[in-house]
Design a protein around this motif. Structure first.
Motif, mmCIF file in Angstrom:
data_model
loop_
_atom_site.group_PDB
_atom_site.id
_atom_site.type_symbol
_atom_site.label_atom_id
_atom_site.label_comp_id
_atom_site.label_asym_id
_atom_site.label_seq_id
_atom_site.Cartn_x
_atom_site.Cartn_y
_atom_site.Cartn_z
ATOM 1 N N ASP A 242 0.827 -1.376 -0.066
ATOM 2 C CA ASP A 242 0.026 0.158 0.108
ATOM 3 C C ASP A 242 0.841 1.149 0.156
ATOM 4 O O ASP A 242 0.631 2.262 -0.650
ATOM 5 C CB ASP A 242 -0.912 0.169 1.177
ATOM 6 N N CYS A 243 1.920 1.155 0.870
ATOM 7 C CA CYS A 243 2.658 2.276 0.795
ATOM 8 C C CYS A 243 3.683 2.698 -0.280
ATOM 9 O O CYS A 243 3.791 3.887 -0.826
ATOM 10 C CB CYS A 243 3.774 1.964 1.979
ATOM 11 N N LEU A 244 4.108 1.436 -1.062
ATOM 12 C CA LEU A 244 4.577 1.873 -2.323
ATOM 13 C C LEU A 244 3.639 2.234 -3.537
ATOM 14 O O LEU A 244 4.101 3.163 -4.232
ATOM 15 C CB LEU A 244 5.366 0.522 -2.738
ATOM 16 N N ALA A 245 2.536 1.603 -3.447
ATOM 17 C CA ALA A 245 1.510 2.308 -4.523
ATOM 18 C C ALA A 245 1.066 3.647 -4.191
ATOM 19 O O ALA A 245 1.089 4.343 -5.080
ATOM 20 C CB ALA A 245 0.101 1.310 -4.324
ATOM 21 N N ALA A 246 1.036 4.061 -2.777
ATOM 22 C CA ALA A 246 0.822 5.512 -2.564
ATOM 23 C C ALA A 246 2.073 6.307 -3.029
ATOM 24 O O ALA A 246 1.732 7.524 -3.548
ATOM 25 C CB ALA A 246 0.585 5.582 -1.054
ATOM 26 N N LEU A 247 3.115 5.804 -3.398
ATOM 27 C CA LEU A 247 4.164 6.553 -3.929
ATOM 28 C C LEU A 247 4.149 6.728 -5.413
ATOM 29 O O LEU A 247 5.019 7.166 -5.913
ATOM 30 C CB LEU A 247 5.457 5.883 -3.358
ATOM 31 N N GLY A 248 3.277 5.895 -6.066
ATOM 32 C CA GLY A 248 3.184 5.805 -7.430
ATOM 33 C C GLY A 248 3.914 4.661 -8.236
ATOM 34 O O GLY A 248 4.090 4.565 -9.219
ATOM 35 N N ARG A 249 4.207 3.875 -7.240
ATOM 36 C CA ARG A 249 5.167 2.729 -7.871
ATOM 37 C C ARG A 249 4.324 1.460 -8.168
ATOM 38 O O ARG A 249 3.159 1.103 -7.370
ATOM 39 C CB ARG A 249 6.224 1.884 -6.815
ATOM 40 N N SER A 250 4.636 0.763 -9.143
ATOM 41 C CA SER A 250 3.889 -0.346 -9.622
ATOM 42 C C SER A 250 4.401 -1.737 -8.823
ATOM 43 O O SER A 250 5.572 -1.919 -8.796
ATOM 44 C CB SER A 250 4.217 -0.579 -11.119
ATOM 45 N N VAL A 251 3.202 -2.006 -8.052
ATOM 46 C CA VAL A 251 3.675 -3.298 -7.336
ATOM 47 C C VAL A 251 2.967 -4.462 -7.480
ATOM 48 O O VAL A 251 1.558 -4.423 -7.863
ATOM 49 C CB VAL A 251 3.202 -2.888 -5.477
ATOM 50 N N ALA B 268 7.958 -0.058 10.050
ATOM 51 C CA ALA B 268 9.168 1.011 10.071
ATOM 52 C C ALA B 268 10.373 0.286 9.875
ATOM 53 O O ALA B 268 11.214 0.729 9.159
ATOM 54 C CB ALA B 268 9.059 1.778 11.356
ATOM 55 N N ALA B 269 10.410 -0.703 10.367
ATOM 56 C CA ALA B 269 11.862 -1.461 10.308
ATOM 57 C C ALA B 269 12.204 -2.051 8.904
ATOM 58 O O ALA B 269 13.299 -2.060 8.318
ATOM 59 C CB ALA B 269 11.972 -2.595 11.300
ATOM 60 N N ILE B 270 10.899 -2.481 8.212
ATOM 61 C CA ILE B 270 10.685 -3.029 6.986
ATOM 62 C C ILE B 270 11.233 -1.721 6.006
ATOM 63 O O ILE B 270 12.202 -1.953 5.034
ATOM 64 C CB ILE B 270 9.770 -3.779 6.688
ATOM 65 N N TRP B 271 10.547 -0.588 6.378
ATOM 66 C CA TRP B 271 10.820 0.421 5.545
ATOM 67 C C TRP B 271 12.244 0.746 5.254
ATOM 68 O O TRP B 271 12.755 1.276 4.431
ATOM 69 C CB TRP B 271 9.706 1.576 5.895
ATOM 70 N N SER B 272 12.957 0.879 6.366
ATOM 71 C CA SER B 272 14.351 1.479 6.557
ATOM 72 C C SER B 272 15.303 0.511 5.730
ATOM 73 O O SER B 272 16.115 0.997 5.150
ATOM 74 C CB SER B 272 14.931 1.174 7.961
ATOM 75 N N HIS B 273 14.962 -0.940 5.376
ATOM 76 C CA HIS B 273 15.675 -1.586 4.542
ATOM 77 C C HIS B 273 15.205 -1.234 2.985
ATOM 78 O O HIS B 273 16.000 -1.351 1.917
ATOM 79 C CB HIS B 273 15.537 -2.959 4.654
ATOM 80 N N VAL B 274 13.777 -1.095 2.741
ATOM 81 C CA VAL B 274 13.372 -1.218 1.377
ATOM 82 C C VAL B 274 13.566 0.374 0.746
ATOM 83 O O VAL B 274 13.797 0.506 -0.317
ATOM 84 C CB VAL B 274 11.854 -1.272 1.234
ATOM 85 N N ALA B 275 13.587 1.300 1.815
ATOM 86 C CA ALA B 275 13.364 2.788 1.209
ATOM 87 C C ALA B 275 14.736 2.841 0.102
ATOM 88 O O ALA B 275 14.388 3.752 -0.964
ATOM 89 C CB ALA B 275 13.262 3.776 2.162
ATOM 90 N N PRO B 276 15.764 2.825 0.543
ATOM 91 C CA PRO B 276 17.167 2.785 -0.235
ATOM 92 C C PRO B 276 17.044 2.199 -1.392
ATOM 93 O O PRO B 276 17.391 2.803 -2.544
ATOM 94 C CB PRO B 276 18.288 2.302 0.396
ATOM 95 N N LEU B 277 16.150 1.230 -1.918
ATOM 96 C CA LEU B 277 16.181 0.544 -3.086
ATOM 97 C C LEU B 277 14.943 1.175 -3.938
ATOM 98 O O LEU B 277 15.038 0.913 -5.232
ATOM 99 C CB LEU B 277 15.649 -0.935 -2.934
#
Ligand code: TMP
Length: 211
Positions: free
Chosen positions: A25-34, A200-209
């Motif tokens: 949901d978070c990635l889709a809200a950023l406009g990414r195709s998931v 939040a912990a997951i996002w800290s690893h995913v965000a850089p990608l």
């Protein structure tokens, strides 16, 4: 643009599906195709294999070798039918379990030869491998408690739930060993935290990608 391939691993009851939904949901809200997928399954062929592995009355007495091959038949189909085209189109692929589950469940859990297990995995996936794996860790007792809760609510029998405690102890130890051996790709997340803290912990690893 090439996509990103991220897998999620962990014991039963580690909260993978909840967290995958939050991240998607978070990635889709950023406009990414998931694309979110699960293994075994994720294609019509794979979902039939999933039924055979988990729920079918015909699966009593399934041998570990059959289990290994069916898991990877489902995977071979998923990789070619869905994952590769999705990555080519630039999508972010989130997969609920991938080949680490085979290494741990069929290798460490069922006791199959690790080199043979690896050969079958290699055939199924080729060079389609996750660049990041989020390992949601919970103590065995927490996993057991969550499984007990869920199995009461489940309408169908699940063959994996019928394994004895020693099997789940081996799964637990197998994941620990794998996470240590592949600490570059596999990131450990303490999944006993609140849902928000885990995401939040997951996002800290995913965000850089992805940003
Ligand atoms: P789940 O989707 O509810 O996690 O159920 C999948 C079950 O299949 C789970 O018990 C783990 C098991 N499994 C394997 O044994 N090997 C594999 O390669 C995969 C993907 C799953």
């Amino acid at each position: 643009m090439t996509g990103r391939f991220i897998s999620f691993e962990g014991n039963e009851g580690s909260g993978k599906s909840t967290q995958i939904k939050i991240l998607a949901d978070c990635l889709a809200a950023l406009g990414r195709s998931v694309i979110t997928l699960r293994e075994p399954g994720g294609t019509p062929i794979g979902e039939e294999i999933r039924h055979l592995l988990k729920h079918s009355a015909a699966n009593v007495g399934m041998t570990p070798e059959t289990e290994l091959l069916l898991m990877n038949a489902s995977r071979a189909q998923l990789v070619r039918q869905i994952i590769r085209p999705a990555l080519v189109s630039g999508a972010i692929v989130l997969c609920d379990r991938f080949y680490d589950s085979t290494t741990v469940y069929q290798g460490t859990g069922r006791g199959l030869d690790p080199a043979q297990v690896q050969n079958v995995i290699d055939l199924a996936v080729g060079d389609t491998r996750p660049e990041l794996t989020l390992f949601l860790e919970v103590p065995l007792e927490v996993s057991e408690e969550r499984r007990r809760h869920r199995s009461g609510a489940k309408p169908e029998r699940d063959r994996f739930e019928e394994a004895d405690r020693a099997f789940f102890e081996r799964i637990h130890a197998g994941y620990e060993a794998l996470a240590k051996a592949e600490s570059g790709r596999i990131r450990r997340i303490d999944a006993t935290q609140s849902v928000d803290d885990v995401s939040a912990a997951i996002w800290s690893h995913v965000a850089p990608l992805v940003t």
